[in-house]
Scaffold this motif. Structure first.
Motif, PDB file in Angstrom:
ATOM      1  N   LEU A  41      19.986  -6.314   7.896  1.00 19.60           N
ATOM      2  CA  LEU A  41      20.792  -6.350   6.833  1.00 19.60           C
ATOM      3  C   LEU A  41      22.021  -7.047   6.969  1.00 19.60           C
ATOM      4  O   LEU A  41      22.540  -7.830   6.034  1.00 19.60           O
TER       5      LEU A  41
ATOM      6  N   ARG B  35      22.649  -9.505   9.042  1.00 20.84           N
ATOM      7  CA  ARG B  35      22.523 -10.830   9.379  1.00 20.84           C
ATOM      8  C   ARG B  35      21.912 -11.502   8.012  1.00 20.84           C
ATOM      9  O   ARG B  35      22.044 -12.760   7.944  1.00 20.84           O
ATOM     10  N   SER B  36      21.502 -10.806   7.183  1.00 19.63           N
ATOM     11  CA  SER B  36      20.556 -11.545   6.185  1.00 19.63           C
ATOM     12  C   SER B  36      21.351 -12.074   4.944  1.00 19.63           C
ATOM     13  O   SER B  36      22.129 -11.361   4.321  1.00 19.63           O
ATOM     14  N   PRO B  37      21.218 -13.217   4.497  1.00 18.84           N
ATOM     15  CA  PRO B  37      22.049 -13.822   3.394  1.00 18.84           C
ATOM     16  C   PRO B  37      21.491 -13.012   1.987  1.00 18.84           C
ATOM     17  O   PRO B  37      22.460 -12.898   1.169  1.00 18.84           O
ATOM     18  N   GLY B  38      20.452 -12.274   1.899  1.00 21.19           N
ATOM     19  CA  GLY B  38      20.079 -11.771   0.802  1.00 21.19           C
ATOM     20  C   GLY B  38      20.390 -10.219   0.788  1.00 21.19           C
ATOM     21  O   GLY B  38      20.513  -9.681  -0.244  1.00 21.19           O
TER      22      GLY B  38
END
Lengths: 283, 414
Positions: free
Chosen positions: B22, B24-27
């Protein structure tokens, strides 16, 4: 459980790589945010999600100032629409004060006292009507009841304070940022700074009767987005960026406090017997 | 949806891989915002338990209707009692006041006179009239009356001037212990000299009638003073009774006007629908209320984390700390609000206690998630994360007040 099954469970629960996580779990959300265009509504959405790339896009635009004005215009337009909806829904779901105030006015103007006053002073009727309307507007504003005049005043004051705040704050912050070593021109900062006002849109959600958005929440949210705008524009360290963020507010508060203190002092100085009394107590 | 719930489940059980992914994720920010909204709305759904009570609260018009019922009760029960009490007060006060103004030697006569007046059904006005007419008694008669037993002529004069009805006269005479009074008074109502003489001869040795006639010699002014000092002379009582009798109707007229006005100023959508819409708005406010409480703490925690060497960005920190809202569904019962009379008070109290127990579990769980998310966001050890949280509370509740106090002291000291 067999080894294969155990490994499968582990794999299913293993999100160690970003790609695996994004591909399997959040494909729609990730794709939207990895590649987004620079249309103002998209930029505003990304700014609300604290995506620093949105601020970078505005900073890198051909005319950041114009892009910033467009974004501010979009925010004001959305707030205008929301206020209009708020007025309509508020009118439908709150008591009809216009009818009540008209009835009370009819009764008051029928009193002997009113007739005598109006006869004695030709301007009385007009003055009374103005004062009466002002009192009812105040009741509406304080009580949170909808009124067309209140909505217009709120919109005009919001637009004015938004534009004035954007320019004043931007100028002060720019001076400080340049002092701390930032290199960007003012026009390049005003664009991302305009984007940092995106949290104002939360006030637009209040078009639903009963839904209240705290001013503190929006203010702190805007502080966060302004911090990102300052940091991404001038590429300063976090400490300097924080100082640039807060200094204009501190300056404004100090200025207001000084003006208030001076006003009170000068005002009290007009009272002739106060100085001797203060001298007596302070020796 | 299934994947979203999967991630949510991992957040609750503090799965390390999910937290790192989470971060690192862009979403992730969008997911965290949606999760925050969903969980806080579930928590805020406890407010809906108070909806029946909110909808059943009486409108202003209903309150006016209840007031009208009270006015009817006032008119039928209270006003007649008050009017009756006024009359009895008049009569009671008459006895007391007569006892005060009459000479002590005729105190008993005052009691008798009052009883006579009451039983005769004489009004205060008639008594005053009786006394006033005696003012026409010539001085000689008055002197005679004062010094010697009254003559038949005087008695006749006085009784004729009193203009009493035959029944009233009979009652007075009977109460004054005059024996067979009805036979004394002629049915024609006339008081002849012979009759008066007979009357007098029968009672001349009794203090009753003598006392009565002595009392009758009271001047009109004196009696008027008595009536005025009572403040309850017949005219006043009559006016007061009329006003009291008119009060219920006046109140009802006012309430009718208010009811008509309130019907007109009802919201166009109706009171019930309007209340429901406001209720929905209040429920939708829940995420913003929770965010307003969490954001100041989170920002101060960011400053503290950075001072302790944290490496997370603003977005990673804020969205990471927002994950601590994941167990907020346990706060469901703490948002219930006023349930009114639908549920017994003891049950409401029990619900409150249960809500606080679940809330305590939720806060403890959130604390653990907060430590985990700070550790991941800033690459801290769990102990450093805990220290960050502790120092945040120290900064907010101790450092800021102390510094503010010192600054204020400096500003005011001059």
């Amino acid at each position: 459980m067999t080894k294969k099954a155990t490994a499968g469970v582990k794999k299913a629960h293993s999100y160690q790589t970003e790609d695996a996580f994004d591909r399997t779990l959040l494909p729609a959300l990730t794709e939207q945010r990895r590649h987004f265009d620079d249309r103002p509504p998209i930029l505003v959405r990304e700014a609300l999600l604290l995506n620093y790339r949105a601020f970078d896009k505005v900073k890198a635009a051909k005319d950041p100032l114009r892009r910033g004005l467009t974004i501010l215009g979009l925010i004001l337009l959305l707030l205008l629409v929301a206020r209009g909806l708020q007025l309509l829904l508020g009118y439908l779901t709150t008591p009809r004060f216009d009818v009540l105030s008209a009835d009370i006015l009819d009764q008051v103007t029928g009193l002997n006292w009113y007739t005598e006053q109006a006869t004695a002073n030709p301007a009385f009727a007009q003055q009374f009507a103005l004062a009466y309307e002002a009192v009812w507007q105040l009741i509406r504003v304080v009580g949170g009841f909808p009124s067309a005049l209140g909505t217009i005043v709120a919109l005009v004051s919001t637009a004015g304070s938004l534009l004035l705040g954007w320019l004043l704050y931007g100028s002060l912050a720019h001076v400080l940022a340049r002092w701390f070593g930032g290199n960007a021109p003012l026009k390049q900062f005003l664009g991302p700074l305009a984007l940092s006002y995106a949290p104002m849109l939360l006030f637009g959600l209040a078009f639903i009767p009963g839904l209240e958005i705290g001013g503190t929440l929006v203010f702190l949210y805007m502080l966060t987005t302004k911090f990102i705008a300052i940091r991404r524009t001038y590429l300063l360290s976090p400490g300097y960026s924080l100082a640039v963020l807060l200094a204009p507010y501190a300056f404004g508060i100090a200025l207001v406090a000084i003006l208030v203190a001076l006003s009170i002092g000068v005002g009290l100085g007009q009272i002739p017997y106060l100085d001797p009394i203060l001298n007596f107590f302070t020796g | 949806m299934k994947h979203a719930l999967h991630i949510y489940s991992d957040i609750l059980i503090l799965r390390d891989g999910t937290y790192r992914a989470l971060k690192r994720s862009p979403g992730a920010p969008a997911y965290v915002v949606l999760m925050f909204l969903a969980v806080t709305l579930v928590a805020g759904a406890g407010k809906w338990l108070a909806l029946p009570h909110a909808l059943s609260r009486p409108t202003f018009a209903a309150v006016i209707d209840r007031a009208s019922e009270q006015v009817t009760f006032l008119d039928e029960q209270v006003v007649p009692s008050v009017q009756s009490a006024l009359d009895s007060v008049t009569q009671d006060n008459l006895r007391t006041t007569l006892a005060d103004v009459l000479p002590p030697t005729v105190t008993a006569t005052a009691e008798t006179l009052a009883n006579v007046v009451n039983r005769a059904g004489l009004t205060s006005q008639q008594l005053i009239d009786l006394i006033e007419t005696t003012a026409d008694v010539p001085d000689a008669v008055a002197a005679e009356l004062a010094n010697r037993p009254p003559t038949a002529d005087v008695v006749r004069q006085l009784l004729r001037a009193a203009a009493l009805e035959p029944d009233q006269l009979r009652t007075i005479l009977a109460t004054a212990a005059l024996g067979n009074a009805p036979s004394v008074v002629s049915e024609a109502g006339g008081i002849t000299s012979v009759l008066a003489g007979t009357l007098l001869s029968r009672v001349s040795d009794r203090t009753g009638l003598q006392g009565l006639l002595t009392t009758v010699a009271l001047t009109a002014d004196r009696m008027r003073t008595i009536a005025t000092s009572l403040g309850l002379d017949p005219v006043t009582v009559s006016r007061l009774n009329a006003r009291i009798g008119a009060v219920p109707q006046q109140l009802q007229d006012t309430l009718d006007i208010a009811h008509r006005e309130l019907e007109v100023v009802q919201p166009p959508l109706g009171t019930g629908v309007s209340r429901f819409i406001h209720f929905v708005g209040d429920w939708l406010s829940t995420p913003f209320q929770v965010a307003a409480a969490y954001l100041p703490l989170s920002l101060v925690a960011l400053l503290v984390a950075k001072m302790l060497g944290g490496k997370g960005t603003v977005a990673q920190h804020l969205f990471g700390t927002a994950l601590a809202a994941a167990p907020a569904f346990l706060l469901f019962l703490t948002f219930t609000g006023d349930l009114g009379n639908a549920i017994a008070l003891s049950t409401q109290y029990a619900i409150g206690v249960a809500g606080r127990i679940l809330g305590l579990i939720g806060f403890a769980w959130a604390f653990l998630i907060l430590i985990k998310s700070l550790s991941v966001a800033h690459e801290f050890s769990p102990w450093r994360s805990a220290a960050t949280i502790g120092l945040t509370y120290v900064a907010i509740y101790i450092l800021v007040p102390v510094l503010s106090f010192l600054a204020l002291g400096y500003l005011l000291r001059g």
